[in-house]
Write an enzyme that holds these catalytic residues in place. Structure first.
Site, PDB file in Angstrom:
ATOM      1  N   LYS A   1       0.839  -1.137   0.028  1.00 50.99           N
ATOM      2  CA  LYS A   1      -0.230   0.182  -0.008  1.00 50.99           C
ATOM      3  C   LYS A   1       1.176   1.389   0.709  1.00 50.99           C
ATOM      4  O   LYS A   1       2.200   1.088   0.940  1.00 50.99           O
ATOM      5  CB  LYS A   1      -0.779  -0.490   0.943  1.00 50.99           C
ATOM      6  CG  LYS A   1      -2.258   0.973   1.062  1.00 50.99           C
ATOM      7  CD  LYS A   1      -2.915   0.763   2.545  1.00 50.99           C
ATOM      8  CE  LYS A   1      -4.328   1.967   2.630  1.00 50.99           C
ATOM      9  NZ  LYS A   1      -4.470   2.124   3.339  1.00 50.99           N
TER      10      LYS A   1
ATOM     11  N   SER B   1      -9.454   1.787   2.197  1.00 45.31           N
ATOM     12  CA  SER B   1      -8.459   2.505   1.602  1.00 45.31           C
ATOM     13  C   SER B   1      -7.516   1.718   0.799  1.00 45.31           C
ATOM     14  O   SER B   1      -7.112   2.525  -0.105  1.00 45.31           O
ATOM     15  CB  SER B   1      -7.915   3.166   2.531  1.00 45.31           C
ATOM     16  OG  SER B   1      -7.800   3.201   3.213  1.00 45.31           O
TER      17      SER B   1
ATOM     18  N   SER C   1      -9.708  -0.525   5.855  1.00 42.45           N
ATOM     19  CA  SER C   1      -9.565  -0.465   4.705  1.00 42.45           C
ATOM     20  C   SER C   1      -8.614  -1.478   4.233  1.00 42.45           C
ATOM     21  O   SER C   1      -8.009  -1.714   2.936  1.00 42.45           O
ATOM     22  CB  SER C   1      -8.208   0.750   4.831  1.00 42.45           C
ATOM     23  OG  SER C   1      -8.871   2.221   4.807  1.00 42.45           O
TER      24      SER C   1
END
Lengths: 92, 459
Positions: free
Chosen positions: B69, B146, B171
């Site tokens: 990420k 996310s 997320s």
């Protein structure tokens, strides 16, 4: 819940300048969100301690010994720098 | 993944495998926008290095391609949390989780796009200049956020791969549920946060997105454990996670009554019930438990998370990393100019809400109050775990919406998408989203009991 004056103060504290359009957009949105958040005030929390962390962690202190860390060159690599220091705007 | 790693541990051609993987990743990325950067040359170089050592040193993740990420630091690779304010920032160190993957022989491929600083449940609120990733099955749909790029890519790429995501309030789980993969969020403090661009200091957890639950166990085994660089990382010993995989017999599951209430898509409820029935047939017991304080979850979670975010993001002021500008002005003016210019709409909105909740005159009613309600929520979970091993609920209340429709949601409706995931995140409990039909089923265990999650694995 939130007025234009309060929004102006919040934006100033958050170091954000809002355009007129942004302020007009954010005001009712923040009002709706914060009105929902204010339902917390109805929860009985008499005698309840706050939880700053979700789990209990040991707070064991480490030995105060010098260890390897970033070099000055590495620490400055992503910044504007001058004479080995990070450059910043006037603070006073 | 298991077969792939075994092959690479016993003389498999890691360099060829990684070369092919990178080519496929680039092809997939053209239309789907999963990556902020693919580090081809670095990946091939690392593959050569592991190849040389693989026969003499048994790497637990030999040659496994992994993605990270964007908000997790990788040395020398642009790391922005998909925010324009950090454009150009190249960390001079690896996050501990990344370093542990590399030390285990895994090969870093690239950074995956996310909602700006983690601010989004749907995967459509990246920062300025970033594109929203496309759902792996239907390009019109949202990936979930996310850790959106990581979820979409994990589903889309064939073959062995793992992605490191991060969850503050859902997320990892949301993109897992929307994209049809496994997303594991460990106990708070189980995995070091060193090198993570923080959103909510008391809430952030790094965890894997994988195709299967055994793969998630493999990755957690590598990244979990104490790290002296993160003073909040736990010293609890790390058990052998693989040992509990599929140990369903006698597993006591309690489904959370409130998570099957009105407002949750009926087809999702049906898929979750089917999965629970399947587990029952394999020896688990299923009963129901009520967690009434969860109705305060959204208000409690976002009050705390955005308060923490509004202080954490104060360090992005155009001085030490990322964007900078002419400094011929006062500190306040400079700071305001940089933030105003580079922060995206959702980031500004969330920073404003968090700043409000901490301000004198409002702090007691919002931030301090939320911390106390959090205690009540934690106590309620702890009570429930006296009579069950795992709790269960749907992961998301809705199926992936179209991106065009998701943009029409009000900010409060957007926050409400996290209604089922904020609970375990607030309480720091380990939880996992596993595919169930077209939805995701979530299992939640007590603190440091990740092995109970792995028991739910059905062959």
């Amino acid at each position: 819940m939130i007025t234009q004056d309060v929004l102006d103060k919040v934006a100033k504290n958050a170091r954000l300048t809002l355009t007129k359009e942004e302020a007009a957009q954010f005001l009712p949105q923040l009002d709706e969100v914060l009105t929902h958040f204010s339902t917390l005030q109805d929860v009985d929390t008499e005698g309840v301690e706050p939880s700053f962390l979700p789990v209990k962690l040991s707070t064991e202190m480490r030995e105060d010994l010098p260890e390897e860390c970033l070099t000055q060159e590495e620490a400055l690599k992503n910044a504007q720098s001058k004479n080995g220091y990070i450059k910043g705007p006037k603070s006073v | 993944m298991k077969d792939y790693i075994q092959k690479m541990q016993t003389g498999g051609d890691i360099v060829s495998a990684i070369t092919a993987f990178v080519e496929e990743s680039k092809k997939i990325n053209e239309d789907n926008h999963y990556f902020t950067v693919i580090t081809e040359a670095q990946a091939i170089e690392q593959a050569k290095n592991i190849q040389k050592q693989a026969l003499t040193k048994k790497f637990p993740l030999a040659g496994l391609p992994f993605t990270v990420k964007d908000g997790i630091c990788v040395q020398g690779v642009e790391t922005t949390a998909s925010s324009a304010i950090l454009k150009g920032y190249k960390p001079v160190f690896n996050a501990t989780a990344v370093q542990r993957m590399i030390d285990a022989g895994a090969i870093f491929i690239g950074k995956t796009v996310q909602d700006e600083f983690g601010f989004g449940a749907l995967g459509i609120t990246q920062g300025k200049g970033f594109q929203a990733p496309k759902h792996p099955d239907d390009p019109e749909l949202c990936c979930g956020g996310s850790s959106s790029g990581g979820g979409g890519f994990t589903k889309k790429i064939p073959g062995a791969h793992a992605s490191l995501g991060e969850s503050t309030g859902g997320s990892i789980e949301a993109p897992a549920a929307f994209c049809g993969v496994v997303g594991l969020c460990p106990t708070y403090s189980r995995v070091s946060r060193y090198g993570l661009l923080d959103y909510g200091t008391s809430l952030d957890k790094i965890g894997p997105l994988t195709k299967t639950l055994p793969e998630a166990a493999t990755i957690l085994q590598v990244i979990a454990g104490h790290d002296k660089k993160d003073e909040t990382s736990s010293q609890e010993p790390v058990p052998d996670y693989a040992a509990s995989l599929g140990n369903i017999k006698g597993l006591r599951i309690a489904k959370i009554k409130e998570a099957f209430a009105e407002g949750v898509d009926e087809s999702i409820k049906n898929s979750v019930h089917e999965k629970l029935t399947e587990l029952e047939k394999q020896g688990a017991t299923v009963r129901e438990v009520s967690l009434p304080s969860l109705k305060e979850g959204i208000a409690t979670y976002f009050t705390i998370a955005l308060s923490e975010a509004s202080t954490n993001l104060a360090k992005y002021c155009g001085m030490r990393y990322g964007q900078s500008g002419s400094m011929n002005t006062s500190f306040d003016e400079y700071f305001t100019k940089i933030r105003t210019h580079h922060m995206g709409e959702e980031a500004k909105r969330r920073v404003l809400i968090g700043t409000f909740a901490r301000m004198a005159g409002y702090r007691d009613a919002f931030y301090n109050k939320a911390l106390k309600v959090r205690t009540k929520i934690i106590q309620e979970y702890k009570q429930a775990f006296k009579a069950c091993d795992v709790l269960s609920s749907p992961t998301m209340p809705i199926l992936p919406p179209k991106q065009t429709e998701a943009h029409n949601l009000t900010p409060l409706q957007h926050l409400m998408c996290d209604v089922l995931t904020v609970g375990p995140n607030l309480a720091g409990l380990p939880h996992v989203s596993v595919p169930a039909g077209k939805a995701g089923i979530m299992f939640i265990a007590d603190h440091f009991k990740e092995e109970e999650l792995f028991r739910t694995h059905a062959e």
